[in-house]
Design an enzyme around this catalytic site. Structure first.
Site, PDB file in Angstrom:
ATOM      1  CG  ASP A 151      -2.100   0.978   1.045  1.00 30.11           C
ATOM      2  OD1 ASP A 151      -1.857   2.199   0.846  1.00 30.11           O
ATOM      3  OD2 ASP A 151      -3.258   0.531   1.084  1.00 30.11           O
ATOM      4  CG  ASN A 165      -8.269   6.594   5.563  1.00 26.38           C
ATOM      5  OD1 ASN A 165      -7.062   6.762   5.579  1.00 26.38           O
ATOM      6  ND2 ASN A 165      -8.994   6.940   4.505  1.00 26.38           N
ATOM      7  CG  LEU A 166      -9.506   7.056  11.811  1.00 21.23           C
ATOM      8  CD1 LEU A 166      -9.361   7.873  13.084  1.00 21.23           C
ATOM      9  CD2 LEU A 166      -8.422   6.004  11.705  1.00 21.23           C
ATOM     10  NE  ARG A 184     -13.439   3.990   3.234  1.00 17.91           N
ATOM     11  CZ  ARG A 184     -12.941   5.211   3.356  1.00 17.91           C
ATOM     12  NH1 ARG A 184     -13.369   5.993   4.335  1.00 17.91           N
ATOM     13  NH2 ARG A 184     -12.039   5.649   2.508  1.00 17.91           N
ATOM     14  CE  LYS A 192      -5.029   4.417   4.240  1.00 18.10           C
ATOM     15  NZ  LYS A 192      -6.129   4.409   3.241  1.00 18.10           N
ATOM     16  CG  ASP A 227     -12.677  -0.634  -4.627  1.00 19.84           C
ATOM     17  OD1 ASP A 227     -13.012  -1.005  -5.763  1.00 19.84           O
ATOM     18  OD2 ASP A 227     -13.493  -0.272  -3.758  1.00 19.84           O
ATOM     19  CB  CYS A 229     -14.715   6.101  -0.669  1.00 15.79           C
ATOM     20  SG  CYS A 229     -14.669   4.312  -0.925  1.00 15.79           S
TER      21      CYS A 229
END
Length: 362
Positions: A70, A78-79, A81, A94, A134, A192
């Site tokens: 990553d 981000n937290l 999900r 990450k 994704d 997103c």
């Protein structure tokens, strides 16, 4: 395959046996499944919303090696999900944070963090690849790299309320890859940040992805090879569609049920091809838009109609159905009772190619 600490053959450590005790208790599993997991080398590309639950479950699976790739850092957005991370991790890589979490679960697993973008050579030395990035461009690169090395890969995607999971392997009689699912080269179909995502959907899809790895490695269940699992989280309905090997053009041979084919996945059309058909006054084609009223307000493909506007009409010609990205269109096409083609990438794909949209009702 080289041994890892406490891992291979009959030399499973006491800690490994305890960690895998509930897995071993499964019918048909036993110590054999634990040894197969302990010998497995798994690459996970992406440590975000999908990669998080994948890594969390694989960390407790007793793997031989887990590699995490990553190039991003943790952001406060981000937290909600990406459950591997906390506020203390904001600004950290990450891959490194996820690797630390995995090591904390099972110190016997060799965990490797790669901070950077995916490269084809990352696949080397791995038995299974999980595509949790994704991103369409990354997925196509993973698909090609795995095909060249005869390595199966697990793919998943989530956006808004929609999610999909499949397993691809580009060798053997049941060969199928991502290009058979999406033969047209399209840009990413949303984000997103723009479209949102239901946090719990990431966990649901990621969990299914992790289960595909244990199915491939240790035979714990049947993997989704040649099958596309789609979830609509508005109503929590899960549907399954076959994915078949395409001809030389790599376009899958597909048809809706009842049209003379045993393949249940509707055919697809690229935005450019649909635009050409709509511009031809002699070509009878009608676009059916199955999005919500709120989505329709953001713009519609010129001339498109709602499903209820088809009643009593015999002049619609060929039907092309669209939603925002594709999953709802696939579901509608399978129940239409007549041949229907799905717009690949949906209205989002149409928009990203710079094609015009009308206001609803025009």
């Amino acid at each position: 395959m080289s041994a890892t600490p406490g891992g291979i053959g009959d030399a499973l450590s006491t800690a490994r046996r305890r960690l895998g005790s509930r897995t071993a208790a499964l019918e048909g599993a036993g110590a054999v499944a634990l040894r197969e997991l302990a010998a497995a080398r798994v690459l996970v590309v992406g440590a975000g919303g999908l990669g998080g639950p994948v890594i969390a479950y694989l960390a407790g699976s007793g793997l031989g090696r887990l590699t995490i790739v990553d190039d991003d850092v943790v952001d406060a957005s981000n937290l909600a999900r990406q459950t591997l991370f906390t506020t203390a991790d904001v600004g950290s890589a990450k891959a490194e944070v996820a690797a630390a979490r995995a090591r904390a679960v099972d110190p016997e697993t060799e965990v490797v963090a790669v901070v950077g973008r995916f490269r084809p050579e990352h696949v080397d030395g791995h038995d299974v690849v999980v595509d949790a990035a994704d991103a369409v461009d990354v997925t196509r690169a993973i698909s090609d790299a795995c095909a060249e090395r005869h390595v199966p890969f697990v793919w998943g995607t989530v956006l808004a309320y929609d999610g999909q999971v499949a397993v691809f392997r580009d060798d053997g009689p049941d060969a199928v890859d991502f290009h058979d699912l999406h033969p047209e080269v399209l840009p990413d179909e949303g984000s997103c940040a723009v479209d949102g995502v239901l946090p719990a959907l990431c966990g649901a899809v990621g969990s299914v992805m992790a289960a595909q790895v244990t199915a491939l490695v240790a035979g714990l269940g049947e993997p989704l090879l040649g099958r596309l699992l789609t979830v609509d989280a508005r109503r929590w309905r899960w549907t399954e569609s076959p994915v078949r090997r395409g001809p030389a053009s790599r376009r899958p041979v597909t048809a809706v049920p009842g049209t003379g084919s045993d393949d249940g996945r509707p055919p697809r059309i690229a935005p450019a091809a649909l635009a050409a058909r709509l511009a031809d006054a002699t070509d009878a084609v009608t676009v059916v838009d199955v999005r919500t009223v709120e989505e329709l307000a953001t713009g519609v493909i010129p001339g498109s109609v709602r499903p209820d506007e088809l009643a009593g009409r015999d002049d619609v010609g060929d039907l092309v159905v669209t939603c925002a990205r594709g999953p709802r269109a696939d579901a509608w096409a399978r129940t239409a009772g007549r041949p229907v083609t799905v717009l690949d990438g949906g209205v989002d794909g149409w928009r990203r190619e710079g094609r015009p949209l009308d206001e609803p009702g025009r």
